[in-house]
Write an enzyme that holds these catalytic residues in place. Structure first.
Site, PDB file in Angstrom:
ATOM      1  N   LYS A 182      15.803  21.500 -11.940  1.00 33.49           N
ATOM      2  CA  LYS A 182      15.163  20.221 -12.192  1.00 33.49           C
ATOM      3  C   LYS A 182      16.022  19.196 -12.914  1.00 33.49           C
ATOM      4  CE  LYS A 182      10.748  19.806 -12.053  1.00 33.49           C
ATOM      5  NZ  LYS A 182      10.118  18.649 -11.547  1.00 33.49           N
ATOM      6  N   GLU A 201       9.587   7.654 -17.297  1.00 31.65           N
ATOM      7  CA  GLU A 201       8.191   8.042 -17.545  1.00 31.65           C
ATOM      8  C   GLU A 201       7.728   7.567 -18.924  1.00 31.65           C
ATOM      9  OE1 GLU A 201       7.899  12.260 -16.700  1.00 31.65           O
ATOM     10  OE2 GLU A 201       8.823  11.936 -14.744  1.00 31.65           O
ATOM     11  N   HIS A 229       0.824  -1.228   0.000  1.00 30.81           N
ATOM     12  CA  HIS A 229       0.000   0.000   0.000  1.00 30.81           C
ATOM     13  C   HIS A 229       0.852   1.269   0.000  1.00 30.81           C
ATOM     14  CE1 HIS A 229      -3.359  -2.711   1.138  1.00 30.81           C
ATOM     15  NE2 HIS A 229      -2.414  -3.288   1.865  1.00 30.81           N
ATOM     16  N   SER A 285      14.560  20.978 -17.153  1.00 29.43           N
ATOM     17  CA  SER A 285      13.337  21.726 -17.412  1.00 29.43           C
ATOM     18  C   SER A 285      13.701  23.005 -18.150  1.00 29.43           C
ATOM     19  CB  SER A 285      12.661  22.053 -16.079  1.00 29.43           C
ATOM     20  OG  SER A 285      11.906  23.234 -16.182  1.00 29.43           O
TER      21      SER A 285
END
Ligand code: ARG
Length: 462
Positions: free
Chosen positions: A287, A294, A160, A281
Site C-alpha cells: 500500500k 485525505e 456525474h 500500511s
C-alpha cells in the site's frame, strides 16, 4: 477582614471566583496569541491619552516603557501567563503594575476590555487574512506552473463522475486557480469591513473623556473609527466573515483533495503522487495511501464546524457584550491554523503530482466523449437542428457500444450507417485533440485559450 480577591474587580467582591470557574472562564491559554496586538492597542491608546492631556507625559511614558518591556518578555518566553488573571488584557495590565507600580492604573482610562478585545481581534484577523492570501498566492503560482506544463495533456472531463467531454488537464487546473482567486478576493474584501477601529467606544456607551478616536484609528492602521458604540462591542461579523471565507476556501481544496484521491486510486490511475505525499500500511506491504490529501478533505469539517459554532453563539444574543463571545477566538484561531496547514499541504500536493498522460488520453477516448462533437458537426455541416443531430449521434453511440468499440475506432463506413450523406472529414471529430481545440469559445478548453489565460494569470501572480 482582609479581602482575598486579587482580581481587578476584587474591591466589589467578598469572595474570589470559584476555582472551577477560574478554569472555565479564563481564556488566557487561547487569547495570549493576541499579545502583540494588545500591546500595540495599548501603546496607541496611551499616546492618545498623553496627546489629549488626559494623562501626564510622565505617567504615559512610564506606561509606554513598561508595555515595551512586557512585549520583549513575551517574545523571549519570559512571561508567566496566569489563569487567575483571566485573559491577555488583564495579564498584561497586572504585569504592568509589577513593573511600573500604581501608574499602571492610568492605562485603562477611557477604555474597556470590550473595545480592547475587538481591537486586538480585528488587528489579528487582518494580519491572518493577509497571510492566508499570501499562501493562496503561492498556491496559484504552483497551479499555474503545473498548467503551463500540461496544456497539451488531454484527459476526460467528468460530469456525474462519468466521462463527459475531453479537456486539457491545464484547463482543469485553471478552474482551481479561479476558485483560489475568488478566495483571495473574499479575504481581501473582508478587510474592508474590518477596517473600522473599535477603540474608544468603552464598555458600550462611549466615554466622557475628550479622547481622539481618529488618532488611535490611524495609529493602528484602520481607515476610520466605528460609528456606533453599541454595535461595536456587539459585532462579531468580522469573525464570521473570516470563518465563512475560510470555510469556502477549505471546501475548494477539499474538492481538489477528493479528486486526487480518486485519480490516484488503482481504478483511475490518472495521476501519480510522489512518495513524499503517501504513507504506507502497517499490514499491507503493497500500500501507498494518499493520507495528506485525505487530511485536507477531512479537516474542512473543522472549518465548517467553527463557522457553525460561531453563528450559533451569535444567534439570538442580545446587544451588547456577553461572555458567550469570548469563544470567538478559539474558533477563529482553530480555523486559521487548520486552513493554513491545509493550504501548505495542498501546495506540496500540486508540486508532487504527475499526470499519467497515457492513461489520461486512453480514458479520454472511453465513454464516447466525442458524441457531442459529432452532433455539433451534423448541425454545422448537414443543416440539422441540434435535437435531430443528437438522435443520430446517439444511434452511433449505440452502434459502437454493441460492437464494443470506441468512437475513434469506427470506420468511415460504420459511421455512415447512421447518416448516409457524410463527408470523410467527419472522422476528425472523433479525435479528442481536435475536440479539445474546437472548444475555443471564451473560457473554453482550447489550447490557444489556455495559453492566453496562463500568460495573463502569470502576469497577475508574479
Ligand atoms: N476575554 C474577554 C473576551 O474575549 C474580554 C472582554 C471581557 N469583557 C467583559 N465584559 N467581561 O471576550
Amino acid at each position: 477582614m482582609k479581602n482575598k480577591n486579587k482580581t481587578v474587580w476584587g474591591s466589589r467582591f467578598n469572595n474570589a471566583p470559584s476555582k472551577i470557574f477560574e478554569q472555565i472562564g479564563a481564556s488566557i491559554e487561547i487569547d495570549k496569541r493576541l499579545f502583540e496586538e494588545d500591546i500595540l492597542g495599548s501603546i496607541a491608546h496611551t499616546q492618545m491619552l498623553i496627546k489629549q492631556k488626559i494623562i501626564s507625559k510622565n505617567k504615559g511614558n512610564k506606561i509606554l516603557l513598561g508595555l515595551k518591556k512586557i512585549r520583549k518578555e513575551i517574545i523571549k518566553n519570559n512571561f508567566d501567563f496566569k489563569k487567575k488573571y483571566e485573559d491577555i488584557h488583564l495579564n498584561i495590565e497586572k504585569r504592568l503594575f509589577k513593573i511600573i507600580g500604581n501608574d499602571a492604573g492610568y492605562l485603562h482610562i477611557a477604555r474597556s476590555r470590550n473595545d480592547q478585545v475587538i481591537t486586538d481581534f480585528k488587528l489579528w484577523i487582518k494580519k491572518a487574512s493577509k497571510e492566508i492570501n499570501s499562501n493562496l498566492n503561492n498556491l496559484i503560482k504552483n497551479f499555474l506552473k503545473k498548467s503551463a506544463d500540461n496544456v497539451n495533456t488531454i484527459m476526460p472531463g467528468f460530469t456525474h463522475l462519468k466521462n463527459a467531454q475531453p479537456i486539457s488537464f491545464a484547463h482543469y487546473l485553471l478552474a482551481y486557480v479561479e476558485m483560489f482567486k475568488r478566495d483571495r478576493k473574499r479575504f481581501s474584501s473582508n478587510i474592508d469591513y474590518i477596517d473600522e477601529c473599535p477603540l474608544g467606544v468603552g464598555a458600550l456607551a462611549g466615554t466622557s473623556y475628550k479622547i481622539d478616536r481618529n488618532f488611535t484609528s490611524k495609529k493602528l492602521g484602520f481607515k476610520k473609527p466605528t460609528n456606533n458604540s453599541i454595535d461595536t462591542v456587539s459585532d462579531r461579523d468580522f469573525a464570521l466573515d473570516f470563518l465563512s471565507s475560510a470555510s469556502i476556501c477549505a471546501m475548494h481544496i477539499s474538492r481538489f483533495a477528493e479528486e486526487l484521491i480518486i485519480w490516484n486510486s488503482d481504478i483511475f490511475k490518472l495521476i501519480k503522487l510522489s512518495d513524499k505525499m503517501l504513507t504506507g500500511s502497517s499490514i499491507m506491504p503493497q500500500k501507498k495511501n494518499p493520507d495528506p490529501a485525505e487530511l485536507i478533505r477531512g479537516r474542512a469539517g473543522k472549518n465548517f464546524g467553527s463557522l457553525q459554532a460561531m453563528l450559533t453563539t451569535m444567534k439570538g444574543l442580545p446587544l451588547s457584550y456577553y461572555k458567550d463571545m469570548q469563544e470567538d477566538k478559539a474558533l477563529v484561531f482553530s480555523s486559521y491554523d487548520t486552513l493554513s496547514e491545509s493550504l501548505i499541504i495542498t501546495n506540496e500536493l500540486i508540486k508532487n503530482l504527475k499526470p499519467n498522460k497515457e492513461r489520461m488520453l486512453q480514458l479520454a477516448n472511453e465513454g464516447y466523449t466525442t458524441a457531442t462533437d459529432f452532433a455539433d458537426y451534423l448541425v454545422k455541416n448537414n443543416n440539422l437542428s441540434f435535437r435531430e443531430a443528437y438522435k443520430i449521434s446517439a444511434k452511433l453511440v449505440n452502434y459502437a457500444e454493441r460492437r464494443n468499440k470506441k468512437l475513434n475506432e469506427l470506420s468511415f463506413d460504420e459511421v455512415k450507417k447512421v447518416k448516409k450523406d457524410l463527408n470523410k472529414k467527419v472522422m476528425k471529430v472523433f479525435d479528442v485533440k481536435n475536440s479539445v481545440n474546437s472548444k475555443s469559445s471564451y473560457g473554453g478548453t482550447a489550447t490557444k485559450n489556455i495559453k492566453r489565460m496562463i500568460s495573463r494569470l502569470k502576469k497577475e501572480f508574479k
